[in-house]
Structure formats: C-alpha cells, structure tokens
Design an enzyme around this catalytic site. Sequence first.
Site, PDB file in Angstrom:
ATOM      1  N   PRO A   2       7.860 100.485 -83.812  1.00  0.00           N
ATOM      2  CA  PRO A   2       6.866  99.446 -84.096  1.00  0.00           C
ATOM      3  C   PRO A   2       6.463  99.454 -85.571  1.00  0.00           C
ATOM      4  O   PRO A   2       6.132 100.506 -86.122  1.00  0.00           O
ATOM      5  CB  PRO A   2       5.697  99.841 -83.191  1.00  0.00           C
ATOM      6  CG  PRO A   2       6.322 100.627 -82.096  1.00  0.00           C
ATOM      7  CD  PRO A   2       7.453 101.376 -82.730  1.00  0.00           C
ATOM      8  N   GLU A   3       6.541  98.279 -86.197  1.00  0.00           N
ATOM      9  CA  GLU A   3       6.169  98.159 -87.603  1.00  0.00           C
ATOM     10  C   GLU A   3       4.868  97.358 -87.693  1.00  0.00           C
ATOM     11  O   GLU A   3       4.208  97.109 -86.679  1.00  0.00           O
ATOM     12  CB  GLU A   3       7.314  97.522 -88.383  1.00  0.00           C
ATOM     13  CG  GLU A   3       8.568  98.392 -88.360  1.00  0.00           C
ATOM     14  CD  GLU A   3       9.710  97.836 -89.193  1.00  0.00           C
ATOM     15  OE1 GLU A   3       9.529  96.810 -89.880  1.00  0.00           O
ATOM     16  OE2 GLU A   3      10.814  98.417 -89.136  1.00  0.00           O
ATOM     17  N   HIS A  92       5.425 108.063 -68.685  1.00  0.00           N
ATOM     18  CA  HIS A  92       5.129 108.448 -70.063  1.00  0.00           C
ATOM     19  C   HIS A  92       3.782 107.905 -70.557  1.00  0.00           C
ATOM     20  O   HIS A  92       3.591 107.732 -71.761  1.00  0.00           O
ATOM     21  CB  HIS A  92       6.252 107.983 -70.987  1.00  0.00           C
ATOM     22  CG  HIS A  92       7.588 108.573 -70.633  1.00  0.00           C
ATOM     23  ND1 HIS A  92       7.864 109.910 -70.778  1.00  0.00           N
ATOM     24  CD2 HIS A  92       8.710 107.998 -70.119  1.00  0.00           C
ATOM     25  CE1 HIS A  92       9.112 110.151 -70.378  1.00  0.00           C
ATOM     26  NE2 HIS A  92       9.641 108.999 -69.977  1.00  0.00           N
ATOM     27  N   ARG A 111       9.150 108.938 -76.202  1.00  0.00           N
ATOM     28  CA  ARG A 111       9.714 109.961 -77.089  1.00  0.00           C
ATOM     29  C   ARG A 111       8.667 110.909 -77.657  1.00  0.00           C
ATOM     30  O   ARG A 111       8.995 111.866 -78.334  1.00  0.00           O
ATOM     31  CB  ARG A 111      10.469 109.271 -78.241  1.00  0.00           C
ATOM     32  CG  ARG A 111      11.589 108.368 -77.756  1.00  0.00           C
ATOM     33  CD  ARG A 111      12.379 107.806 -78.917  1.00  0.00           C
ATOM     34  NE  ARG A 111      13.262 106.736 -78.487  1.00  0.00           N
ATOM     35  CZ  ARG A 111      14.069 106.058 -79.304  1.00  0.00           C
ATOM     36  NH1 ARG A 111      14.095 106.351 -80.595  1.00  0.00           N
ATOM     37  NH2 ARG A 111      14.848 105.100 -78.837  1.00  0.00           N
ATOM     38  N   ARG A 152      11.371 101.976-112.741  1.00  0.00           N
ATOM     39  CA  ARG A 152      11.946 102.620-111.550  1.00  0.00           C
ATOM     40  C   ARG A 152      13.407 102.213-111.373  1.00  0.00           C
ATOM     41  O   ARG A 152      13.742 101.040-111.389  1.00  0.00           O
ATOM     42  CB  ARG A 152      11.161 102.255-110.288  1.00  0.00           C
ATOM     43  CG  ARG A 152       9.773 102.893-110.224  1.00  0.00           C
ATOM     44  CD  ARG A 152       9.054 102.451-108.964  1.00  0.00           C
ATOM     45  NE  ARG A 152       7.765 103.086-108.843  1.00  0.00           N
ATOM     46  CZ  ARG A 152       7.493 104.114-108.056  1.00  0.00           C
ATOM     47  NH1 ARG A 152       8.458 104.643-107.329  1.00  0.00           N
ATOM     48  NH2 ARG A 152       6.281 104.633-107.989  1.00  0.00           N
TER      49      ARG A 152
END
Length: 273
Positions: A2-3, A92, A111, A152
């Site tokens: 999930p972002e 879970h 997980r 950079r």
Amino acid sequence: MPELPEVETTRRGIEPHVVGQRIEDVIVRDARLRWPVRADLGDFLRARPVEAVERRAKYLLLCLDRGDRILIHLGMSGSLRLDDPANPPRKHDHVEWRLGNGRALRLHDPRRFGAVLTDHADDPHRRLRNLGPEPLDPDFDGAYLAGRFAGRRVAVKQAIMNADIVVGVGNIYASEALFLAGIHPGMPAGQLAPDACDALAAAIRQVLAAAIEQGGTTLRDFLAPSGTPGYFRQTLNVYERTDQPCRRCGTPVERVVMGQRSTWFCPACQPED
C-alpha cells in the site's frame, strides 16, 4: 505494498466511523508485527476517544485526547476493515479496536510487515522525523524539487522515491509520474531543467490525486475498508506493462531494474536525452 493513495483511501474510509468514538477494548491476537506491539496497548488505549484520523506519508494516525496518537503502517499486504465484532476474525486479523458505536476496526496483515506504534504529537515517533513534504501540499512544487535535486547524480526515479525528499511516491506512482512528465527514469536528478522539475511535480500531484479518486491501485492484496478494490490499475500507463504498446504512442513499454526495483517506461515518450 500500500502506497500513499491506498493509505489515504483507507483514512477516508474509516474516518467517519472512528472519529468521535471511544475505544472500548483492544484485542492483540499476534503482537509479532514488524516491531512488537507494546504489551500494555489495551491499558493505554482503553476508554480513550479518537479525535481525528490523519495521515503522514504512509502512516495512519489515530489522534487521541491529550495529544497521544496510534501510528498504523499497513506494511506489504496489510489492510484495515470495519467489521461487526460478532463476526469471527480472519486468520490474519492481528489487532482489533472495539469502538463505542459497536464496530470493530481490524488490522489484517498476512505477512506481518505492518506496525502499530504510539507517540505524542509534540514528540513524533522517530519514523516520522525528517520526512520530506507531502506531495499534495501547496509547498511541493518544481522549485522545491529543483533545489533538492541540485548537484545530485542519483537517478530521478530513485530521488522521488526518497522519503527525505518527498513522501509517499512509491514504485507504481513514480513510474507513472515520470511517464506523464516525459522524463526518463534514469536521468540524473541534478540534470533536470527547471521546466522539467515543474512538469514532474505537477505529474506527481496529478497521478496521486487520480489514484486517490479511484480508490488506490489493487495489484494483489489491497482492499479499501469497505472491502472493495482500488481501480487505478485500469488506467496505468506503464507500470507492469512490459512489451505492451504505450497508450500514447504505441511503442512497446520497456522494463529495467533500478535500485533493485523494477521500472517501466516508454522509450519514445521518455527518451534518455
């Protein structure tokens, strides 16, 4: 995993059902998450009201009275769902908050890479310190990126996935934003011209806003609190579309590995020079 859009979708989904409710009980079925759940979590939270639900980067913040907060991270495959506490928990469902309105907020994490932490608003958890700006905040723009990119040599895709520079731009949305901006993902960040930085900042905002509007991206595990998937995957331009025609020009999409992460781009729309 999930972002930002998935976490924001979750925040918006649970907010109406959680804010203003008192935490009646806390059930920890498995404390072995990414970091162990504090042993006294129930004693710390019981009878406390939830005053707000906020998001910082990929963390959900359940704001309590007296400035205390619960930090929830969904990890690789986690989700939060509202349920009837009379329903048997799934295998879970590791942590459950029983609320005054009779609902149960359950953290499902197959997980166990997620986290349930606590902090205080005046003393943020170390995971929240030194984070870059939120990409949807007004202060995030091309001028900001140009300043952070100066000098950079790191690839621009890796730069925008660096949470010290900007939070919440994970692999899916970095690839999609670079496509919209017409920037090759391997371009050294410090070589981007000011107008390219403007285009990239706008593209990041555009792709994240669109993903939130469509409920996030369901690739494997993510579901909104209602149990529905996110539909942004249907509009992805390059992510996981190896050898498929570019939606803009028809050139086959290419995949490379950068920073140990798969990266997709259109070689015609995103030339190297």
